[in-house]
Structures are given as structure tokens and as C-alpha cells.
Design an enzyme around this catalytic site. Structure first.
Site: not given
Ligand code: OGA
Ligand code: NI
Length: 336
Positions: A203, A222
Site C-alpha cells: 500500500k 487500528h
Molecule cells: C496503514 C497504516 C501508518 C503510516 O496504512 O495501515 O497504519 O505510518 N499506516 O502510514
Molecule cells: Ni496500519
């Protein structure tokens, strides 16, 4: 209905206007300005993965994974230039004109998370997160759909494949250390998560500058439903971890990888390791970008507390179920 990207909202809000749309304003119980710990901050632990003393490494990682569920790793073996290339091609993609990015938009109601998008989960009270993202699988090859991989910049694919290859070695090493930390054979965790079929979902979080970073969140609190999540940040801090009733900032360490213990490791370890509760805050002037890779068991893999860790004194604390059923409940906010 056309989805409005946060990046577009951020560019249309004048810097002089000190406000953001209502749907991004968090309740006071969540606003970063009111909830970030400001006293002496306990440092989120950093681990040197090249430590030749394996016993020490096993012990340290086990302790931190039980207490924090998150740590940074240095000397992890992923070359600096591989990380730099991953970052630069991802940044270039988000700097493309909006219509070029929309080519990769996640189809509405798709089963898979893959694609360019703005909102994944319905949040409490309908609040929105100040972030756009791109999701695509990077491993195993049978799960890679290049439809969701940007063609521009042209080196996007190579840079991401190179990073995924290097990352697999880090993840394998971490799973061995975590297994040993439970008093088990080194290969137990990796096998329990599907061995070579462990799935790697990348991601890219793109957090545009936000006129009111005190009121908004980039990602709401989360835990990750993965087994492990390995995150590369850019130089703008924003990740926060919840521990002992406080939100703590993770500091930026150049070239470090940030390891999150996810729900599946917590379940497999029957609660010995903790899935870290975390969130991301945003910045007033600077773009923050992060590259988490969620490493998860295959959809049909059944995950539950390891039988070796369960007995009469230590009953199973979690249900045993297929990963896809866990994922479905998590995404739809249903009880597990
Ligand atoms: C996620 C997340 C944290 C960040 O995308 O699950 O926790 O530092 N990202 O971008
Ligand atoms: Ni996360």
C-alpha cells in the site's frame, strides 16, 4: 458518483484558510493535538538485525513484540538504493495529473483491495481520513495483477519487484526469530502462514499537507489484520503507537524498516505477541508518504492459536478460522 480525492481537496483549499471540511474533523477524543503524549517519550525500540548473537536477537524481539508490537529494524539487508527507488517511483506516481492516476482506480465493490483509492473503511461517525492510497499485490507472482501497477514512471515495476524480493528475506528472518521466541522450531510460524504462499500486499499512503493537522487524522486508530506489516516511511514523521494509554510518535530513522506485529501473529502466538494499535497523523506543510507491505496468510489458510502453545492452564484466547473469514469480519467491523 465521482470520488473526490484528498489530494484534490488539499490543493483547492487555500493555505490562508485555516479550516478543513467538516467530515475530516475528528471528535475531541481523537484529535491529535489533544491526544498525543507530550511528556518524556519512551523510545520505540530499534533492533539491529545483523546482530550475530541470535539468542540476544530472539529475546529482544520477543520482548518488544509482547510489550510494543512494533519496532524499527536497521541493518536489515535491504540496500539503501532499493528503498530510495521504491520511494521515488511511488512519489512520482502520486505527482501525476489526477486523470492519469484514476486509470488505476479500484473498481467500486471489487472483492480485492487493489487499486488507487480514497476510502477503505466506513469509520465511526462517518469521519474521513486525510489520505489517498494505492494498493497492489507484490508477491506471490500468481497473485500479482499488473493492471494495478502504474506504467508511469516506467521503472515503477522494476523498483517494486526489487524491493519485494529483498523484503521476503527480511520477513523470513523475522518469522524465524519470532518462532524461536515462542520456544518453537524456527520454521513453525512461516509454515503456519502458508510458507512460500504468504501474500505480500503493498500500500502506498499519500498524505497531502493539511491546513489543520491538529484536528484530522491520516489513518484512524487500528491494528493490522496481517501477520506482519513492514513499513517504509518518508522523512515526514506521522506514525503513532498506542501504549500504556498514550499515543507516542515513532521517530524517523533514515533507511530503517518499521515492523508491525499484526492480528495473525497475535492469534498464532495465543496473545504472547501483541498486534500494535496505531494511527497516522498529518503535517501542515509537507507531504507524508508511507509504503506498508501487509504480509498475510493465503485466503483459505486456517489460522488459530498454535496447538503447542495451548493447554489447560493456557486455553485458546482466539477462534480458529480461515484468514478470508477473519478479513471479512475485520473489513465489515463484525465481531470475530
Ligand atoms: C496503514 C497504516 C501508518 C503510516 O496504512 O495501515 O497504519 O505510518 N499506516 O502510514
Ligand atoms: Ni496500519
Amino acid at each position: 458518483m465521482e470520488v473526490v480525492r484528498v489530494q484534490a481537496i488539499a490543493t483547492t483549499i487555500s493555505n490562508k484558510i485555516d479550516t478543513i471540511p467538516f467530515e475530516f474533523i475528528r471528535p475531541v477524543t481523537e484529535q491529535p493535538a489533544l491526544t498525543t503524549f507530550t511528556g518524556p517519550v519512551p523510545e520505540i525500540p530499534t533492533i539491529d538485525l545483523s546482530d550475530p548473537n541470535t539468542d540476544n536477537l530472539v529475546h529482544t524481539i520477543a520482548k518488544i513484540s509482547s510489550e510494543w508490537g512494533l519496532f524499527q529494524v536497521v541493518n536489515h539487508g535491504v540496500p539503501v538504493d532499493v528503498i530510495k527507488r521504491l520511494q521515488s517511483v511511488g512519489k512520482e506516481f502520486f505527482e501525476l495529473p489526477q486523470e492519469e492516476k484514476e486509470v488505476y482506480a479500484r473498481p467500486p465493490n471489487a472483492m480485492s483491495l487493489e487499486g488507487y483509492g480514497t476510502k477503505l473503511q466506513k469509520e465511526v461517525a462517518g469521519k474521513k481520513a486525510w489520505v489517498d492510497y494505492l494498493f497492489h499485490n507484490v508477491w506471490p507472482p500468481s497473485h500479482v495483477n499488473y493492471k494495478f501497477w502504474p506504467k508511469n514512471p516506467s521503472s515503477y515495476r522494476e523498483a517494486n519487484e526489487e524491493y519485494a524480493q529483498c523484503l521476503r528475506e527480511v520477513v523470513d528472518k523475522l518469522l524465524v526469530l519470532l518462532s524461536l521466541g515462542l520456544g518453537l522450531e524456527g520454521n513453525v510460524m512461516r509454515e503456519a502462514f502458508g510458507g512460500d504462499d504468504l501474500e505480500y500486499l503493498l500500500k502506498i499512503n499519500y498524505y497531502p499537507p493539511c491546513p489543520r493537522p491538529d484536528l484530522a487524522l491520516g489513518v484512524a486508530p487500528h491494528t493490522d489484520m496481517s501477520a506482519l506489516t513492514i513499513l517504509v516511511p518518508n522523512e515526514v514523521p506521522g506514525l503513532q503507537v498506542f501504549k500504556d494509554d498514550h499515543w507516542f510518535d515513532a521517530k524517523y530513522i533514515p533507511n530503517a524498516l518499521i515492523v508491525h506485529i499484526g492480528d495473525q501473529v497475535e492469534i498464532l502466538s495465543n496473545g504472547k505477541y501483541k498486534s500494535v494499535y496505531h494511527r497516522a497523523i498529518v503535517n501542515k506543510d509537507r507531504v507524508r508518504i508511507s509504503w506498508p507491505v501487509f504480509c498475510s496468510p493465503p485466503q483459505d489458510m486456517v489460522v488459530g492459536p498454535l496447538p503447542q502453545l495451548v493447554n489447560e492452564e493456557n486455553p485458546a484466547k482466539y477462534k480458529t478460522k480461515k484468514y478470508k473469514d477473519y478479513e471479512y469480519c475485520k473489513l465489515n467491523k463484525l465481531p470475530q
